[in-house]
Design a protein around this motif. Sequence first.
Motif, PDB file in Angstrom:
ATOM      1  N   SER A  26     -45.361  31.428  -5.917  1.00  0.00           N
ATOM      2  CA  SER A  26     -45.314  30.276  -5.028  1.00  0.00           C
ATOM      3  C   SER A  26     -44.670  29.069  -5.711  1.00  0.00           C
ATOM      4  O   SER A  26     -44.910  28.800  -6.883  1.00  0.00           O
ATOM      5  CB  SER A  26     -46.723  29.903  -4.581  1.00  0.00           C
ATOM      6  OG  SER A  26     -46.703  28.693  -3.856  1.00  0.00           O
ATOM      7  N   VAL A  28     -44.942  26.032  -4.228  1.00  0.00           N
ATOM      8  CA  VAL A  28     -45.587  24.862  -3.622  1.00  0.00           C
ATOM      9  C   VAL A  28     -45.993  23.834  -4.671  1.00  0.00           C
ATOM     10  O   VAL A  28     -45.817  22.631  -4.477  1.00  0.00           O
ATOM     11  CB  VAL A  28     -46.812  25.309  -2.795  1.00  0.00           C
ATOM     12  CG1 VAL A  28     -47.615  24.095  -2.345  1.00  0.00           C
ATOM     13  CG2 VAL A  28     -46.372  26.130  -1.601  1.00  0.00           C
ATOM     14  N   SER A  29     -46.529  24.318  -5.787  1.00  0.00           N
ATOM     15  CA  SER A  29     -47.057  23.400  -6.797  1.00  0.00           C
ATOM     16  C   SER A  29     -46.034  23.020  -7.866  1.00  0.00           C
ATOM     17  O   SER A  29     -46.342  22.234  -8.754  1.00  0.00           O
ATOM     18  CB  SER A  29     -48.276  24.027  -7.480  1.00  0.00           C
ATOM     19  OG  SER A  29     -47.900  25.229  -8.128  1.00  0.00           O
ATOM     20  N   ASN A  31     -43.170  21.000  -9.458  1.00  0.00           N
ATOM     21  CA  ASN A  31     -42.801  19.598  -9.293  1.00  0.00           C
ATOM     22  C   ASN A  31     -41.499  19.435  -8.509  1.00  0.00           C
ATOM     23  O   ASN A  31     -41.403  18.622  -7.587  1.00  0.00           O
ATOM     24  CB  ASN A  31     -42.685  18.951 -10.660  1.00  0.00           C
ATOM     25  CG  ASN A  31     -42.312  17.493 -10.587  1.00  0.00           C
ATOM     26  OD1 ASN A  31     -43.059  16.668 -10.075  1.00  0.00           O
ATOM     27  ND2 ASN A  31     -41.136  17.168 -11.090  1.00  0.00           N
ATOM     28  N   SER A  52     -41.515  18.625  -4.628  1.00  0.00           N
ATOM     29  CA  SER A  52     -42.550  19.315  -3.861  1.00  0.00           C
ATOM     30  C   SER A  52     -42.844  18.576  -2.558  1.00  0.00           C
ATOM     31  O   SER A  52     -43.334  19.170  -1.601  1.00  0.00           O
ATOM     32  CB  SER A  52     -43.812  19.466  -4.697  1.00  0.00           C
ATOM     33  OG  SER A  52     -44.270  18.203  -5.154  1.00  0.00           O
ATOM     34  N   ASN A  72     -41.197  27.040   1.408  1.00  0.00           N
ATOM     35  CA  ASN A  72     -42.368  27.309   0.575  1.00  0.00           C
ATOM     36  C   ASN A  72     -43.029  28.635   0.948  1.00  0.00           C
ATOM     37  O   ASN A  72     -43.563  29.335   0.083  1.00  0.00           O
ATOM     38  CB  ASN A  72     -43.374  26.174   0.694  1.00  0.00           C
ATOM     39  CG  ASN A  72     -42.898  24.916   0.000  1.00  0.00           C
ATOM     40  OD1 ASN A  72     -42.095  24.962  -0.940  1.00  0.00           O
ATOM     41  ND2 ASN A  72     -43.372  23.765   0.466  1.00  0.00           N
ATOM     42  N   SER A  75     -41.110  31.153  -0.840  1.00  0.00           N
ATOM     43  CA  SER A  75     -40.837  30.825  -2.253  1.00  0.00           C
ATOM     44  C   SER A  75     -39.348  30.862  -2.560  1.00  0.00           C
ATOM     45  O   SER A  75     -38.921  31.423  -3.576  1.00  0.00           O
ATOM     46  CB  SER A  75     -41.594  31.793  -3.176  1.00  0.00           C
ATOM     47  OG  SER A  75     -42.976  31.715  -2.946  1.00  0.00           O
ATOM     48  N   THR A  98     -40.622  21.122 -14.169  1.00  0.00           N
ATOM     49  CA  THR A  98     -41.991  20.632 -14.262  1.00  0.00           C
ATOM     50  C   THR A  98     -42.015  19.109 -14.255  1.00  0.00           C
ATOM     51  O   THR A  98     -40.980  18.446 -14.318  1.00  0.00           O
ATOM     52  CB  THR A  98     -42.661  21.136 -15.543  1.00  0.00           C
ATOM     53  OG1 THR A  98     -42.077  20.455 -16.666  1.00  0.00           O
ATOM     54  CG2 THR A  98     -42.474  22.640 -15.732  1.00  0.00           C
ATOM     55  N   SER A  99     -43.222  18.557 -14.250  1.00  0.00           N
ATOM     56  CA  SER A  99     -43.371  17.097 -14.245  1.00  0.00           C
ATOM     57  C   SER A  99     -42.887  16.474 -15.543  1.00  0.00           C
ATOM     58  O   SER A  99     -42.613  15.271 -15.584  1.00  0.00           O
ATOM     59  CB  SER A  99     -44.827  16.724 -13.990  1.00  0.00           C
ATOM     60  OG  SER A  99     -45.663  17.310 -14.977  1.00  0.00           O
TER      61      SER A  99
END
Length: 115
Positions: A26, A28-29, A31, A52, A72, A75, A98-99
């Motif tokens: 997934s 969804v999470s 960043n 996101s 989403n 994916s 990523t963040s």
Amino acid sequence: VQLQASGGGLVQAGGSLRLSCAASRSIVSINAMGWYRQAPGKQRELVATITSAGISNYADSVKGRFTISRDNANSTVYLQMNNLKPEDTANYYCAAITSTWTHYWGQGTQVTVSS
């Protein structure tokens, strides 16, 4: 996360292509998701990103011609490329970001635009 890009090919100038990037889990999470490209002899450059929250950002060179989107449920991230130009010729890579701006890369898909 593993990423699989597809959809590249040979197209004439003014044509369109849609690239897909399928993730192994997934998104969804995650960043942000992004598309980058690298032409022979040049550095890899940002093409577009989408967060996101669905906020997108584009390189000036593709604004108004390319659209990034994300599905989403499946994916998958897409890059719709319209009015392609020879200077868009490159190997296109998708990335999960990523963040902390760490990038996880997929393999590239080649886009060649003939004049």
